[in-house]
Motif scaffolding. Structure first.
Motif, PDB file in Angstrom:
ATOM      1  N   SER A 204       0.835  -1.204   0.000  1.00 45.19           N
ATOM      2  CA  SER A 204       0.000   0.000   0.000  1.00 45.19           C
ATOM      3  C   SER A 204       0.869   1.253   0.000  1.00 45.19           C
ATOM      4  O   SER A 204       0.656   2.174  -0.805  1.00 45.19           O
ATOM      5  CB  SER A 204      -0.926  -0.003   1.215  1.00 45.19           C
ATOM      6  OG  SER A 204      -1.824  -1.090   1.152  1.00 45.19           O
TER       7      SER A 204
ATOM      8  N   PHE B  63       2.807   1.541  -3.505  1.00 44.42           N
ATOM      9  CA  PHE B  63       2.030   2.090  -4.616  1.00 44.42           C
ATOM     10  C   PHE B  63       1.636   3.546  -4.356  1.00 44.42           C
ATOM     11  O   PHE B  63       1.625   4.364  -5.286  1.00 44.42           O
ATOM     12  CB  PHE B  63       0.772   1.235  -4.846  1.00 44.42           C
ATOM     13  CG  PHE B  63       1.037  -0.046  -5.562  1.00 44.42           C
ATOM     14  CD1 PHE B  63       1.426  -0.041  -6.904  1.00 44.42           C
ATOM     15  CD2 PHE B  63       0.902  -1.268  -4.920  1.00 44.42           C
ATOM     16  CE1 PHE B  63       1.672  -1.225  -7.577  1.00 44.42           C
ATOM     17  CE2 PHE B  63       1.147  -2.454  -5.584  1.00 44.42           C
ATOM     18  CZ  PHE B  63       1.535  -2.445  -6.921  1.00 44.42           C
ATOM     19  N   MET B  64       1.335   3.859  -3.101  1.00 47.31           N
ATOM     20  CA  MET B  64       0.927   5.232  -2.806  1.00 47.31           C
ATOM     21  C   MET B  64       2.084   6.201  -3.026  1.00 47.31           C
ATOM     22  O   MET B  64       1.945   7.209  -3.731  1.00 47.31           O
ATOM     23  CB  MET B  64       0.431   5.329  -1.358  1.00 47.31           C
ATOM     24  CG  MET B  64      -0.063   6.714  -0.980  1.00 47.31           C
ATOM     25  SD  MET B  64      -0.665   6.769   0.717  1.00 47.31           S
ATOM     26  CE  MET B  64       0.856   6.467   1.617  1.00 47.31           C
TER      27      MET B  64
ATOM     28  N   GLY C  11       4.765   5.652  -4.738  1.00 51.44           N
ATOM     29  CA  GLY C  11       5.163   5.611  -6.141  1.00 51.44           C
ATOM     30  C   GLY C  11       4.314   6.513  -7.007  1.00 51.44           C
ATOM     31  O   GLY C  11       4.826   7.197  -7.912  1.00 51.44           O
ATOM     32  N   LEU C  12       2.999   6.532  -6.747  1.00 53.06           N
ATOM     33  CA  LEU C  12       2.126   7.408  -7.512  1.00 53.06           C
ATOM     34  C   LEU C  12       2.341   8.878  -7.150  1.00 53.06           C
ATOM     35  O   LEU C  12       2.266   9.758  -8.025  1.00 53.06           O
ATOM     36  CB  LEU C  12       0.666   7.013  -7.278  1.00 53.06           C
ATOM     37  CG  LEU C  12       0.227   5.655  -7.833  1.00 53.06           C
ATOM     38  CD1 LEU C  12      -1.203   5.331  -7.426  1.00 53.06           C
ATOM     39  CD2 LEU C  12       0.385   5.609  -9.339  1.00 53.06           C
ATOM     40  N   VAL C  13       2.598   9.142  -5.872  1.00 51.20           N
ATOM     41  CA  VAL C  13       2.806  10.527  -5.459  1.00 51.20           C
ATOM     42  C   VAL C  13       4.061  11.099  -6.099  1.00 51.20           C
ATOM     43  O   VAL C  13       4.072  12.249  -6.590  1.00 51.20           O
ATOM     44  CB  VAL C  13       2.863  10.628  -3.924  1.00 51.20           C
ATOM     45  CG1 VAL C  13       3.340  12.010  -3.482  1.00 51.20           C
ATOM     46  CG2 VAL C  13       1.497  10.334  -3.332  1.00 51.20           C
TER      47      VAL C  13
ATOM     48  N   SER D 189       5.506  10.024  -8.789  1.00 51.17           N
ATOM     49  CA  SER D 189       5.646   9.634 -10.190  1.00 51.17           C
ATOM     50  C   SER D 189       6.042  10.793 -11.092  1.00 51.17           C
ATOM     51  O   SER D 189       6.441  10.580 -12.250  1.00 51.17           O
ATOM     52  CB  SER D 189       4.338   9.018 -10.694  1.00 51.17           C
ATOM     53  OG  SER D 189       3.265   9.962 -10.586  1.00 51.17           O
TER      54      SER D 189
ATOM     55  N   GLY E 295       9.703   8.077  -8.295  1.00 46.73           N
ATOM     56  CA  GLY E 295       8.391   7.449  -8.192  1.00 46.73           C
ATOM     57  C   GLY E 295       8.289   6.192  -9.032  1.00 46.73           C
ATOM     58  O   GLY E 295       7.743   5.173  -8.589  1.00 46.73           O
ATOM     59  N   PHE E 296       8.830   6.236 -10.259  1.00 44.98           N
ATOM     60  CA  PHE E 296       8.820   5.055 -11.111  1.00 44.98           C
ATOM     61  C   PHE E 296       9.711   3.943 -10.539  1.00 44.98           C
ATOM     62  O   PHE E 296       9.396   2.767 -10.669  1.00 44.98           O
ATOM     63  CB  PHE E 296       9.284   5.429 -12.518  1.00 44.98           C
ATOM     64  CG  PHE E 296       8.308   6.311 -13.245  1.00 44.98           C
ATOM     65  CD1 PHE E 296       7.175   5.776 -13.840  1.00 44.98           C
ATOM     66  CD2 PHE E 296       8.520   7.680 -13.331  1.00 44.98           C
ATOM     67  CE1 PHE E 296       6.275   6.576 -14.510  1.00 44.98           C
ATOM     68  CE2 PHE E 296       7.615   8.497 -14.001  1.00 44.98           C
ATOM     69  CZ  PHE E 296       6.492   7.947 -14.588  1.00 44.98           C
TER      70      PHE E 296
ATOM     71  N   LEU F  40       7.633   2.345  -7.816  1.00 50.23           N
ATOM     72  CA  LEU F  40       6.588   1.487  -8.392  1.00 50.23           C
ATOM     73  C   LEU F  40       7.170   0.198  -8.943  1.00 50.23           C
ATOM     74  O   LEU F  40       6.598  -0.892  -8.757  1.00 50.23           O
ATOM     75  CB  LEU F  40       5.849   2.252  -9.486  1.00 50.23           C
ATOM     76  CG  LEU F  40       4.896   3.349  -9.025  1.00 50.23           C
ATOM     77  CD1 LEU F  40       4.331   4.098 -10.224  1.00 50.23           C
ATOM     78  CD2 LEU F  40       3.770   2.762  -8.184  1.00 50.23           C
TER      79      LEU F  40
ATOM     80  N   THR G 170       8.084  -2.062  -6.154  1.00 59.29           N
ATOM     81  CA  THR G 170       6.881  -2.647  -5.558  1.00 59.29           C
ATOM     82  C   THR G 170       6.350  -3.806  -6.396  1.00 59.29           C
ATOM     83  O   THR G 170       5.934  -4.840  -5.860  1.00 59.29           O
ATOM     84  CB  THR G 170       5.794  -1.572  -5.408  1.00 59.29           C
ATOM     85  OG1 THR G 170       6.311  -0.474  -4.640  1.00 59.29           O
ATOM     86  CG2 THR G 170       4.578  -2.129  -4.706  1.00 59.29           C
TER      87      THR G 170
END
Length: 294
Positions: free
Chosen positions: A43, A46-47, A49-51, A53, A58-59, A62, A65
């Motif tokens: 959780s 992904f959170m 990583g998206l923030v 990105s 961030g990539f 992700l 993960t």
């Protein structure tokens, strides 16, 4: 002859003698800490990583993960094969040879097995919540089985609205009633354990891998390997038998030495030792009868 029935096949109570029940129970015990670990790590992965990105980090988060999810899915597949009775092999949807770092990253993102593993790990959190039900029932039912040996005592069943739920067992009838309730609680908990394990087995079969199909092929190969030497032995045996058949006529063509040197006069008439000697006797007696007639 009376055939004894296996205790594990008995209705309702057979679950106590079935070894699979305790493997399922161990799976649920391991699912509780693993579910919380998966929930927190993936959780947050992904959170964050998206923030982040918008930047390169961030990539990277992700991707890490996703790789971690694939590793965790592989561990869950191994755990299901050992404790849930599945026979799963990993999906073969990731190309082995790729050109460049971008293609090496993209093959994991494009693989359906990656997202199936993420889906299983997401559902594992709900398995963790459900796993508390049979475990709490066992924790409360097992002490009641020993009530006749330890009364008077107070059985504690947790709290309700901030108040403890207890039962003061002071007499023998209450202790016997506690044993009955304990047996019922344990049986219900074990049946719920098997049901939750069945759901987890179906989830693993659908999301973690495909059933191995090489078992029958390997069994056929092993059977062929076992039959190969037998075929060779039979052919060698037939060669030996043919050789012995070739030698047999040569041995039969040579007349036996005892029959060759037995005189006709030495054989008593009517002895009937064999047909060959009887024929010799008849041929020897004919000249005598002819001489007597003349």
């Amino acid at each position: 002859m009376v055939s004894l029935r296996s205790p594990s096949t008995l209705p309702v109570v057979g679950v106590l003698a079935d070894g699979r029940t305790y493997r399922h129970l161990l799976y649920l015990l391991l699912a509780i800490p693993l579910g919380f670990v998966y929930s927190m790590l993936f959780s947050f992965g992904f959170m964050f990583g998206l923030v982040f990105s918008a930047v390169l980090v961030g990539f990277v988060i992700l991707l890490a993960t996703l790789i971690g999810a694939r590793i965790a899915a592989g561990f869950e597949r191994w755990l299901a094969n050992r404790l849930l009775g599945t026979d799963l092999d990993r999906y073969d949807d990731v190309p082995a040879d790729t050109d460049g770092a971008v293609a090496g990253v993209r093959k994991y993102v494009d693989a359906a097995s990656t997202w199936r593993g993420v889906g299983f790990l997401s559902l594992k959190f709900f398995v963790t919540v459900v796993a508390f039900v049979p475990l709490v029932a066992l924790a409360n039912g097992l002490p009641l089985l020993l009530a006749p040996l330890r009364y008077p005592y107070v059985a504690n069943f947790g709290e309700s609205n901030g108040e403890p739920v207890t039962w003061a067992i002071d007499t023998l009838p209450e202790a016997l009633l506690a044993v009955l309730l304990g047996v019922v609680g344990v049986l219900v908990a074990l049946h719920v354990t098997n049901f939750v394990a069945y759901v987890c087995r179906q989830m693993a079969t659908a999301l973690l891998g495909e059933p191995r199909t090489d078992e029958e092929a390997s069994a056929a190969e092993s059977a062929a390997d076992d039959g190969g030497p037998v075929t060779v032995d039979d052919s060698s045996g037939s060669d030996d038998s043919s050789g012995s058949d070739d030698e047999a006529p040569a041995a039969e063509s040579v007349p036996p030495e005892p029959d060759e040197f037995i005189p006709a006069d030495a054989v008593e008439p009517g002895s009937g030792d064999d047909t060959g000697s009887a024929g010799d006797t008849g041929s020897a007696d004919e000249p005598v009868r002819d001489d007597g007639g003349s």
